[in-house]
Write an enzyme that holds these catalytic residues in place. Structure first.
Site, short mmCIF file in Angstrom:
data_model
loop_
_atom_site.label_atom_id
_atom_site.label_comp_id
_atom_site.label_asym_id
_atom_site.label_seq_id
_atom_site.Cartn_x
_atom_site.Cartn_y
_atom_site.Cartn_z
N TYR A 1 -2.84 -6.00 9.43
CA TYR A 1 -3.89 -5.46 9.27
C TYR A 1 -4.57 -6.02 8.00
CZ TYR A 1 -1.19 -3.57 5.41
OH TYR A 1 -0.12 -3.19 4.54
N ASN B 1 7.49 -15.69 22.92
CA ASN B 1 7.38 -16.04 21.47
C ASN B 1 7.40 -17.76 21.64
OD1 ASN B 1 7.94 -15.67 18.85
ND2 ASN B 1 10.06 -16.24 18.94
N ALA C 1 8.67 -12.52 18.29
CA ALA C 1 10.04 -11.94 18.74
C ALA C 1 11.03 -11.93 17.17
CB ALA C 1 10.77 -12.96 19.55
N GLY C 2 10.34 -11.64 16.37
CA GLY C 2 10.77 -11.60 14.84
C GLY C 2 11.32 -10.18 14.40
N ASN D 1 14.03 0.58 7.48
CA ASN D 1 12.88 0.57 6.31
C ASN D 1 12.99 1.71 5.50
OD1 ASN D 1 12.26 2.32 8.18
ND2 ASN D 1 10.10 1.72 7.94
N GLY E 1 -2.95 -2.80 12.58
CA GLY E 1 -1.75 -2.10 12.34
C GLY E 1 -1.73 -1.12 11.12
N LYS F 1 14.59 -17.01 21.28
CA LYS F 1 14.80 -15.50 20.39
C LYS F 1 14.26 -14.47 21.39
CE LYS F 1 13.14 -15.61 16.17
NZ LYS F 1 12.31 -16.33 14.99
N LYS G 1 15.26 -6.07 5.18
CA LYS G 1 15.40 -4.86 6.39
C LYS G 1 16.85 -5.00 6.86
CE LYS G 1 10.65 -3.83 7.36
NZ LYS G 1 9.52 -3.57 8.34
N LYS H 1 0.80 -1.22 0.01
CA LYS H 1 0.08 0.17 -0.08
C LYS H 1 1.03 1.38 -0.09
CE LYS H 1 -3.95 -2.46 2.02
NZ LYS H 1 -3.88 -3.20 0.97
P1 ATR Z 1 8.34 -10.49 11.16
O1 ATR Z 1 9.58 -9.60 10.30
O2 ATR Z 1 6.83 -10.08 10.81
O3 ATR Z 1 8.42 -10.18 12.59
P2 ATR Z 1 9.57 -12.95 11.38
O4 ATR Z 1 10.94 -12.20 11.72
O5 ATR Z 1 9.49 -14.09 10.50
O6 ATR Z 1 8.48 -11.84 10.77
O7 ATR Z 1 8.83 -13.32 12.78
C1 ATR Z 1 7.70 -14.22 12.81
C2 ATR Z 1 7.18 -14.18 14.07
O8 ATR Z 1 5.88 -14.93 14.17
C3 ATR Z 1 8.09 -15.17 15.05
O9 ATR Z 1 8.23 -14.38 16.54
C4 ATR Z 1 7.64 -16.37 15.04
O10 ATR Z 1 7.74 -16.99 16.08
P3 ATR Z 1 9.17 -18.18 16.08
O11 ATR Z 1 10.34 -17.13 16.51
O12 ATR Z 1 8.94 -19.02 17.09
O13 ATR Z 1 9.01 -18.93 14.61
C5 ATR Z 1 6.05 -15.88 15.09
N1 ATR Z 1 5.07 -17.08 14.44
C6 ATR Z 1 4.98 -17.23 13.08
N2 ATR Z 1 3.91 -18.72 13.00
C7 ATR Z 1 3.57 -18.76 14.39
C8 ATR Z 1 2.62 -19.49 14.74
N3 ATR Z 1 1.97 -20.64 14.18
N4 ATR Z 1 2.69 -19.61 16.00
C9 ATR Z 1 3.09 -18.90 16.80
N5 ATR Z 1 4.08 -17.97 16.52
C10 ATR Z 1 4.24 -17.81 15.26
#
Ligand code: ATR
Length: 278
Positions: free
Chosen positions: A220, A154, A131-132, A89, A242, A159, A68, A18
């Site tokens: 969002y 997380n 925690a990503g 970003n 968001g 992490k 990023k 967007k």
């Molecule tokens: P972003 O940049 O959006 O944060 P990311 O770095 O891939 O993307 O992080 C995704 C987050 O969603 C992580 O905290 C991930 O948990 P893990 O570190 O355990 O992978 C979490 N996540 C993704 N799918 C999930 C699920 N089905 N249940 C719980 N947490 C999930």
């Protein structure tokens, strides 16, 4: 318009971005002649594509998933918050020809919560789920608001522990698995896990909300997310997605590039209407 007014967002996937619509709305509002395109960059090809963009006279880039960290490496100079986040970003062609890297995600989140939604962050007990990369980008600005405590939980506990340790000098931050929630209650719960993208909901105890708790999903969409539905079902005091964060981080990028602060409310409204009509 000159070459100096060329901007773009690099990502993969990028089709549904967007950002071009948001920046077009800002440019119209601020009477700025600029071009802003969405560009799909191949994985592993970020540095080359960015180099070409700036050599071709580009003035600034937004950078989204999964680049990023690459953008952080690419920048010649980083803002303090980008350095902290180790994620960028926003890139800007600086006055001396150097590429400046910043991260406006956290400011976007804080501005949406504090200014647009009227939520207070100072003194609150905050829970962040996930925690990503998204969390890494927002921790510094969030902790600068001086919450009382911040817990990051997380699926992969290590992490969250690492993130908490990395930011511990900025406030009371803890990190670990979902079990750390126990019977604790939180005033603000932020979902930054991507579980919701597949309609899943992280396994959170219903006892963690009070009647004054606010719940914010960084994701969002035209429909409320699984996390937002969970929050409403458990009688959260206020719930938001968001989209405002997206528009606010874009506004901060626009300000860095053009020196003007666009009004965000009408743009949030416009993007939401377009999203719901699609
Ligand atoms: P972003 O940049 O959006 O944060 P990311 O770095 O891939 O993307 O992080 C995704 C987050 O969603 C992580 O905290 C991930 O948990 P893990 O570190 O355990 O992978 C979490 N996540 C993704 N799918 C999930 C699920 N089905 N249940 C719980 N947490 C999930």
């Amino acid at each position: 318009m000159t070459d100096k007014d060329k901007y773009a967002v690099f990502g993969n996937p990028i089709k549904h971005s967007k950002s071009p619509a948001i920046h077009a709305a800002f440019a119209a509002q601020c009477s700025q002649a600029m071009q802003y395109r969405a560009v799909r960059v191949d994985e592993g090809g970020f540095a080359e594509a960015a180099q070409r963009f700036f050599e071709g006279g580009g003035s600034g880039l937004n950078v989204t998933l999964p680049f990023k960290q690459d953008a952080c490496q690419f920048a010649d100079r980083l803002s303090e918050r980008a350095e902290r986040a180790q994620a960028v970003n926003t890139l800007k062609f600086g006055p001396g020809g150097e590429i400046e890297g910043d991260n406006t995600d956290g400011i976007g989140l804080v501005r949406d919560m504090v200014v647009n939604l009227g939520w207070v962050v100072q003194g609150l007990r905050i829970l962040i789920v996930g925690a990503g990369g998204a969390v890494r980008g927002v921790l510094e600005p969030l902790l600068r608001e001086r919450p009382d405590q911040l817990l990051i939980v997380n699926r992969t506990a290590a992490k969250a522990e690492e993130l908490a340790a990395e930011f511990a000098d900025l406030g009371t931050v803890e990190g670990g698995g979902y079990d750390l929630i126990g019977e604790r209650q939180f005033d603000l719960v932020i979902n930054a896990s991507s579980a919701g993208l597949s309609g899943e909901m992280p396994d959170l105890p219903s006892t963690l909300l009070t009647e004054r708790s606010c719940c914010y999903d960084m994701v969002y969409g035209p429909e409320p997310t699984a996390f937002m539905r969970w929050a409403a079902h458990h009688a959260a005091w206020a719930v938001s997605d968001g989209l405002g964060m997206l528009v606010e981080q874009a506004a901060q990028s626009f300000y860095l590039w053009r020196g003007q602060r666009p009004e965000t409310r009408p743009v949030i409204h416009q993007i939401r209407e377009a999203m719901e009509a699609a």
